[in-house]
Motif scaffolding. Structure first.
Motif, mmCIF file in Angstrom:
data_model
loop_
_atom_site.group_PDB
_atom_site.id
_atom_site.type_symbol
_atom_site.label_atom_id
_atom_site.label_comp_id
_atom_site.label_asym_id
_atom_site.label_seq_id
_atom_site.Cartn_x
_atom_site.Cartn_y
_atom_site.Cartn_z
ATOM 1 N N PRO A 193 -30.346 51.835 29.718
ATOM 2 C CA PRO A 193 -31.303 51.367 28.715
ATOM 3 C C PRO A 193 -31.631 49.888 28.919
ATOM 4 O O PRO A 193 -30.750 49.053 29.109
ATOM 5 N N ARG A 215 -36.321 51.993 30.902
ATOM 6 C CA ARG A 215 -35.735 53.019 30.049
ATOM 7 C C ARG A 215 -35.449 52.459 28.659
ATOM 8 O O ARG A 215 -34.962 51.330 28.514
ATOM 9 N N LYS A 216 -35.764 53.253 27.634
ATOM 10 C CA LYS A 216 -35.493 52.907 26.242
ATOM 11 C C LYS A 216 -34.508 53.911 25.658
ATOM 12 O O LYS A 216 -34.231 54.952 26.251
ATOM 13 N N GLU A 217 -34.008 53.596 24.470
ATOM 14 C CA GLU A 217 -33.049 54.495 23.828
ATOM 15 C C GLU A 217 -33.667 55.862 23.553
ATOM 16 O O GLU A 217 -33.019 56.894 23.703
#
Length: 698
Positions: A193, A215-217
């Protein structure tokens, strides 16, 4: 009793009241019969007289009950139904119509006042609204494509540049079906993340895309650039250079052999054939070197056209005036017609600073900078521009940019000296010309014995961004990233579904015999219309359009000439609608036409606004599109009714306003909507599968 109560609660108000009166009539008749039987046994009268009296009394009782029921139905039950429908339209759909309940006393005005107060929207803070619009403008103007997707690859955001790169991009669509998912999966697997990684992928259409993924949560953000052109250019350049090297190698080898022959002291003097071969190979070598020089110049021109670097000529002129003023040079600025609007691949301030520095060097040598002129290069009229192949309106490597001239009074200077002072970057093939001969100065201004001279600098045009068939605005709905959709379509909420609203115009009213002349559709995702996600095409039916049909929709034979045929148009619509439920007003008509055009039925989830209206307002109401639009206060664009896109826009608004009204009646999911639609088979047939619970996620 609880089961019976539940079944009764599912019936309409008017039907329940009718059942009450029917039950009351049955009780009264039973009491009458019982009284007559008892009287006949104990009164001694004849049976025939009692029967006759009972029949007359029964008819009178039934007639009285029927009359009472009709009055009660019209004055109370139907009025209450209308009032509840109007209340729901006002509260849930924002409709602004009046309340028709003339027999209910003050109930209608009181309900109107309460609904108006309850439906008043809360004020929107102006600052927040302005900030949202400003952010949208910034994101829409990004020079690269940006897509935000959830963990299940559902698209929650994209900008116009991304829509140009990826065909079929739409909110709620599965991104892994639109681009090669392998590189994205690998990047997500190796990225934590917040981290950024580079990757290369391809669109479904084969376009090569360079990307950076963060990338994100709850998903990921991916920035996209089209590198197909750059890659193809590199490959072409490599092939061209290889060919040039080969062309140089052959004459060079031949000349080398001839040189060895000439250097041999024992060899006889070269004869005429040897000298001719030597001259031939020398010409071949010269030609190959010329080709190599042309290739190098083409690369230099291409490199000067920097992607994303663009400035209008007017900005350059303003920067030149400021820079020359700062160094104390009273130089006249001469913009020629059209120069201010030319977009140039240049940094105005940096270029103006270099021109001002050059002017200072000229002044230090006794040459007086007198003027600066800027003209569109194709209109500059110089032999150099013509030789370089610059023509108005072209977009070849030598396409028209602008010609910047710096004129001075005094002696001429070699071009090499001027280039040394100025530097070579930012232009191609500069030259020096006499200002008088080229009309840049008048004879009086050229002054002195030295005459007037000008350094001419061709400025490359800015590279235009790749354009799609139609610019699409920014589209986003970040609730798509947080929403977990049920695996079964039947359990999916109506306002969480991806839908495509469809309407067709035809040659007539018989879907089994008539043909398409226009198809239009727009996308509804997460309970709102997505701007820019529209499909609209005329269709050539392959037959004359009857005058009666033309009188309705205004589409003539001339209008559809050259349009795609029914099969091609239907296939294009199916591509647009892939993965979505179809919403239509009288869906059997439109879907039968599309299915017949493509050669097979369209098996998709269907929501019919005729049947949904019946579920909300009851079967007794009118359910035409015009009646629904009036009931729900949906504006009908003047002149667009009975054209496919105009009807689609109205149907979409009607559908969105029906959703909260359906929810208020306990109809929240697709499966519940199908069940409600199937209660009205006498209006239209439902086109969904027999068991909506079998509809899997699409």
């Amino acid at each position: 009793m609880s089961g019976l109560s539940a079944r009764l609660a599912g019936l309409g108000l008017r039907l329940r009241i009718g059942l009450i009166f029917a039950g009351l009539g049955a009780v009264l008749l039973a009491g009458l019969v019982l009284g007559l039987v008892v009287g006949a046994r104990h009164g001694g009268a004849t049976a025939a007289g009692f029967v006759q009296a009972g029949v007359v009394a029964g008819i009178a009782i039934l007639a009285g009950l029927a009359g009472a029921w009709m009055l009660f139905d019209e004055h109370v039950a139907r009025a209450l139904d209308r009032l509840s429908g109007a209340l729901r339209a006002r509260a849930h759909a924002g409709a602004g119509g009046g309340f028709e309940a003339r027999w209910l006393g003050d109930l209608a005005p009181a309900a109107a006042a309460l609904a108006a107060r309850a439906a008043a929207p809360p004020p929107v803070p102006p600052a927040a609204d302005d900030s949202t619009r400003r952010l949208e403008r910034i994101l829409a103007g990004l020079p690269i494509g940006v897509v935000v997707a959830g963990g299940d690859d559902q698209v929650a955001f994209y900008n116009a540049q991304a829509a140009r790169l990826i065909d079929g991009l739409a909110l709620g669509q599965d991104l892994s079906a639109l681009i090669d998912p392998g590189p994205v999966r690998a990047a997500l697997a190796r990225t934590g993340p917040g981290a950024v990684t580079a990757l290369t992928t391809r669109s479904a259409a084969g376009r090569l895309i360079a990307a950076e993924l963060r990338r994100k949560e709850a998903g990921y953000v991916i920035a996209l650039r089209d590198v197909s052109e750059v890659t193809a250019r590199r490959e072409a350049r490599a092939a061209r250079l290889s060919a040039l090297v080969e062309d140089l190698g052959r004459p060079a080898a031949a000349l080398s052999a001839l040189a060895e022959l000439l250097e041999d002291p024992l060899a006889p003097p070269p004869d005429a054939a040897t000298r001719a071969a030597l001259a031939f190979e020398a010409r071949r070598l010269t030609a190959a070197l010329g080709d190599l020089a042309d290739a190098a110049e083409a690369e230099r021109r291409l490199a000067a056209r920097v992607p994303g670097l663009a400035a209008p000529g007017g900005a350059l002129l303003a920067a030149l005036a400021a820079a020359l003023d700062r160094v104390g040079l009273p130089v006249a600025i001469r913009p020629l017609a059209g120069a201010a609007g030319v977009d140039l691949a240049a940094d105005p301030d940096a270029l103006a600073g270099r021109i001002a520095a050059l002017g200072q060097r000229l002044a230090e040598g006794g040459r007086i900078p007198a003027w600066v002129a800027l003209a569109p290069e194709a209109e500059a009229g110089s032999e150099h521009a013509t030789e370089r192949g610059v023509q108005p309106g072209t977009d070849a490597p030598g396409a028209a940019g602008a010609l910047l001239r710096l004129g001075w009074r005094g002696a001429a200077l070699p071009l090499a000296t001027l280039e040394g002072w100025l530097g070579p970057e930012g232009w191609t093939e500069p030259w020096v010309e006499n200002g008088v001969e080229n009309g840049a100065e008048s004879g009086a201004e050229s002054g002195g014995a030295g005459g007037g001279w000008a350094l001419c600098l061709p400025l490359a045009p800015a590279r235009a961004a790749a354009q799609g068939p139609e610019a699409r605005p920014l589209a986003y709905d970040f609730t798509l990233m947080r929403r977990e959709l049920p695996a079964e379509l039947a359990d999916r909420a109506l306002d969480a579904m991806a839908c495509v609203v469809l309407d067709c115009e035809t040659t007539g009213l018989d879907p089994a015999r008539d043909a398409l002349v226009e198809i239009a559709a727009l996308r509804v995702t997460a309970g709102r219309i997505v701007p820019g996600e529209r499909f609209e095409t005329l269709v050539d039916p392959g037959r004359p359009i009857p005058a009666a049909a033309q009188a309705v929709h205004g589409i003539s034979d001339a209008a559809v000439a050259g349009a795609p045929g029914p099969a091609a148009a239907a296939a294009a619509f199916v591509d647009f609608a892939r993965g979505a439920a179809i919403v239509a007003h009288n869906a059997p008509f439109d879907l039968e036409l599309v299915g017949r055009a493509r050669g097979q039925p369209l098996e998709v989830p269907v929501l019919d606004t005729v049947l949904l209206s019946a579920a909300v307002f009851g079967r007794a109401e009118v359910h035409t599109l015009d009646a629904l639009a009036a009931r729900l206060a949906v504006p009908v664009p003047e002149g667009r009714r009975h054209r496919a896109m105009g009807d689609v826009e109205v149907t979409a608004e009607v559908f969105l306003r029906l959703i909260p009204m359906l929810r208020a009646r306990g109809i929240e999911t697709f499966g519940q909507a199908v069940t409600a639609m199937r209660r009205h088979p006498r209006l239209l047939r439902d086109l969904n599968r027999t068991d909506p619970a079998d509809s899997r996620r699409r």
